[in-house]
Design a protein around this motif. Structure first.
Motif, mmCIF file in Angstrom:
data_model
loop_
_atom_site.group_PDB
_atom_site.id
_atom_site.type_symbol
_atom_site.label_atom_id
_atom_site.label_comp_id
_atom_site.label_asym_id
_atom_site.label_seq_id
_atom_site.Cartn_x
_atom_site.Cartn_y
_atom_site.Cartn_z
ATOM 1 N N ILE A 16 44.001 35.257 49.062
ATOM 2 C CA ILE A 16 44.910 36.305 48.573
ATOM 3 C C ILE A 16 46.033 36.528 49.586
ATOM 4 O O ILE A 16 47.197 36.736 49.212
ATOM 5 N N SER A 17 45.709 36.423 50.876
ATOM 6 C CA SER A 17 46.752 36.633 51.887
ATOM 7 C C SER A 17 47.821 35.552 51.796
ATOM 8 O O SER A 17 49.016 35.847 51.861
ATOM 9 N N LEU A 20 49.865 36.094 48.427
ATOM 10 C CA LEU A 20 50.792 37.227 48.496
ATOM 11 C C LEU A 20 51.819 37.034 49.602
ATOM 12 O O LEU A 20 52.939 37.505 49.500
ATOM 13 N N THR B 84 42.229 34.124 39.512
ATOM 14 C CA THR B 84 42.146 35.572 39.680
ATOM 15 C C THR B 84 40.705 36.013 39.872
ATOM 16 O O THR B 84 40.399 36.826 40.746
ATOM 17 N N ILE B 87 39.368 34.601 43.406
ATOM 18 C CA ILE B 87 39.988 35.243 44.559
ATOM 19 C C ILE B 87 39.645 36.736 44.608
ATOM 20 O O ILE B 87 39.431 37.294 45.683
ATOM 21 N N SER B 88 39.552 37.370 43.435
ATOM 22 C CA SER B 88 39.207 38.791 43.423
ATOM 23 C C SER B 88 37.793 39.007 43.943
ATOM 24 O O SER B 88 37.536 39.971 44.674
ATOM 25 N N THR B 91 37.893 38.559 47.747
ATOM 26 C CA THR B 91 38.539 39.684 48.411
ATOM 27 C C THR B 91 37.658 40.926 48.320
ATOM 28 O O THR B 91 37.526 41.681 49.292
ATOM 29 N N THR B 109 48.705 44.353 48.488
ATOM 30 C CA THR B 109 48.263 44.025 47.126
ATOM 31 C C THR B 109 48.743 45.074 46.137
ATOM 32 O O THR B 109 49.205 44.749 45.044
ATOM 33 N N LEU B 146 50.266 35.049 39.680
ATOM 34 C CA LEU B 146 49.183 35.571 40.520
ATOM 35 C C LEU B 146 49.589 36.874 41.213
ATOM 36 O O LEU B 146 48.756 37.762 41.403
ATOM 37 N N THR B 147 50.878 37.021 41.563
ATOM 38 C CA THR B 147 51.280 38.292 42.172
ATOM 39 C C THR B 147 51.105 39.455 41.196
ATOM 40 O O THR B 147 51.040 40.607 41.600
ATOM 41 N N LEU B 150 46.544 39.313 40.386
ATOM 42 C CA LEU B 150 45.616 39.571 41.500
ATOM 43 C C LEU B 150 45.430 41.064 41.798
ATOM 44 O O LEU B 150 44.301 41.489 42.015
ATOM 45 N N PHE B 154 41.867 42.667 41.949
ATOM 46 C CA PHE B 154 41.492 43.230 43.249
ATOM 47 C C PHE B 154 41.062 44.692 43.112
ATOM 48 O O PHE B 154 39.993 45.081 43.583
#
Lengths: 284, 279
Positions: A16-17, A20, B84, B87-88, B91, B109, B146-147, B150, B154
């Protein structure tokens, strides 16, 4: 004691880092840099000039466009707040079984997962010259000729915004309301409060975080919008987003970047004001 | 005993009803109008009833390349959905403990959600332009989507893990499960239903995304871009036919997700606890 190694945490947060970082932070940094670049009719190139900002901030068009966009945001906020609060209040305090709460809540939520563009287009048969509203009003004899202001106007733009974004108010306000301790309300009623007093003195103060989150969503979505205003305004109405888009289509990237920086600053100021009411981490 | 409902209930119920009508009315009109007769137009009345416009949709001369853009959006949506979800989860797992930079990542985020989409679109477009890469839906488009997806995944995962009862995990560890076994057999089944929610968000938000895609998908349009293009040059009910099809496709995905969710909940209820059963 179960301690996680820093390495596993690092591995868990790296996707995610990276995403983003590359697709959010870097683009915004790039916009900031490019806003100082220069451009001509064919291309844009590295430089350090303030002209993009002086052009943007020295023009009355910018101010009237911001004023117009803020007006859309304000009107949309007011409508979505009234609708969102009322609907959430109904679901939270008048529906007593969880099953029905879920069903009625989902009914409101489903359109959110469908296409915004289709939802905008779907107003055309209603609002046009020969649309449903004009036909009904004419057949009832209320008007003699079709109302022109229904489609491709400020009215249709705000209507579409409210249609698209009302849900962003319903959900957080509903969430806040569900957390209100019911015994508070019973105590208020036992103490002799009427429904109105209960609403003003208990429900609204305790819903502030939800209202703030909903407002952040609605206001930022409207402020940055360029598609609704274009589609529902018939290309005749201006907003900050549309203004930027026009510059982008003329390949005046540095000018658009300067506008983007100004827009980001305005939005961030608005958001930080609203964030004072809410501790986001406690809401999750 | 059932209490008598106050008058305000009926008022509020009426407002709720009007709101639902407001949400669903316009789209229903689109669905009905897509079955216009061949000579029908964009507004009521209906000029007969036919599936003419659905056939017109598949004839290439009338509209753009709707089939390939649909397939493109479908693929992109599925890729975004998988990424998604994965990665979620990762995270979310990390955020169960405070770590260096957790606040920064949290607010970045959230910022990803509230930064105006046109900035994301413009910024990514600029980077690719400056580096000299070509924007394409599989690279810049994917990143832009994704921006947007996510942050939703998240925030859902944070909310899920805030309510997660850690004693299940500790029990598994006490019984000798490894880290991976604990996650695979204890954590994932418990958070499973929420992951369906994350997947639904991931897919539908990508499938319908417009604002962040416009400058990042390159020459090959995704479906929403194709539809937007149609609004300016198609003046027949073909537009509605496409709207109807894609809306029904969205509904199909939503109902599938809800069906799976319902099934998982049922399964959890029936298999959930064997406490005191002497298993």
């Amino acid at each position: 004691m179960n301690r996680k190694s820093p390495l596993s945490t690092l591995l868990q947060i790296s996707p995610i880092s990276l995403i983003l970082g590359f697709f959010l932070a870097l683009p915004i940094g790039t916009i900031l840099i490019v806003s100082f670049w220069d451009y001509n009719a064919f291309s844009f190139f590295p430089d350090f000039v303030w002209t993009n900002y002086s052009d943007a901030l020295g023009s009355n068009v910018t101010y009237s466009t911001y004023f117009n966009t803020l007006r859309y945001a304000g009107l949309t906020w007011l409508c979505t707040f009234l609708i969102g609060f009322t609907v959430a209040y109904f679901l939270a305090f008048h529906i007593h079984t969880t099953r029905w709460q879920i069903v009625l809540f989902l009914i409101c939520t489903i359109p959110f997962w469908t296409s915004n563009i289709i939802r905008m287009i779907s107003w055309i048969p209603f609002l046009g010259r020969n649309g449903v509203f004009n036909t009904i009003l004419q057949s009832m004899g209320l008007i003699d000729k079709p109302l022109e202001f229904l489609l491709f106007s400020d009215f249709s733009i705000v209507l579409a915004f409210v249609h698209l974004y009302a849900l962003f108010m319903v959900v957080p306000i509903f969430n806040s309301m569900m957390r209100i301790d019911r015994s508070l309300i019973e105590a208020a009623i036992d103490g002799g409060a009427n429904g109105w007093q209960m609403l003003i003195n208990i429900v609204i103060p305790l819903c502030k975080p939800g209202i703030a989150i909903g407002s952040i969503f609605v206001v930022t979505l409207v402020m940055g919008d360029y598609i609704t205003v274009r589609l529902m305004g018939g290309g005749l109405r201006a907003s900050v987003g549309v203004m930027m888009w026009n510059e982008i289509s003329l390949l005046q990237y540095p000018a658009a970047a300067a506008h983007a920086v100004v827009l980001l600053a305005v939005v961030m100021i608005m958001v930080s004001l609203m964030m004072r009411i809410v501790d986001l981490k406690r809401e999750l | 005993m059932r209490r008598k409902r106050p008058t305000s209930f009926y008022w509020l119920a009426a407002i709720y009803g009007v709101f639902v009508l407001f949400l669903y009315g316009p789209i229903s009109a689109i669905v009905i109008l897509s079955f216009q007769g061949p000579s029908g137009g964009l507004t009521f009345p209906m000029n007969g009833f036919s599936v003419h416009w659905f056939f017109a949709l598949f004839g290439k001369q009338l509209v753009g390349d709707f089939e390939t853009s649909f397939l493109r959006s479908l693929q992109l949506g599925l890729i975004v959905m998988v990424l998604t979800v994965v990665i979620s989860i990762l995270t979310g797992l990390a955020f169960r403990k405070k770590f260096f930079g957790s606040n920064l990542l949290f607010y970045t985020t959230v910022a990803s959600l509230i930064v105006p989409s046109i900035l994301v679109s413009l910024g990514i477009g600029l980077i690719f332009n400056i580096i000299g890469w070509e924007v394409s839906w599989t690279t810049s488009g994917l990143g832009a989507h994704l921006t947007w997806t996510l942050p939703f995944g998240f925030l859902i995962m944070i909310a899920v893990f805030n309510r997660f009862d850690k004693s299940y995990e500790e029990a598994a560890k006490d019984l000798g499960a490894s880290n991976w076994q604990t996650i695979r057999h204890v954590v994932l089944p418990i958070i499973g239903p929420s992951l369906i929610g994350v997947a639904l968000f991931g897919f539908t938000l990508s499938y319908d995304e417009f604002a962040r895609t416009l400058m990042t998908s390159g020459v090959k349009n995704t479906l929403p871009l194709e539809i937007f293009g149609m609004t300016t040059n198609v003046t027949t009910p073909t537009l509605y036919a496409l709207g109807t099809l894609t809306t029904f496709f969205s509904l199909f995905m939503i109902l599938t997700a809800m069906g799976v969710l319902f099934y998982l909940r049922r399964r959890q209820e029936s298999l959930g606890s064997d406490a005191g059963k002497g298993v």
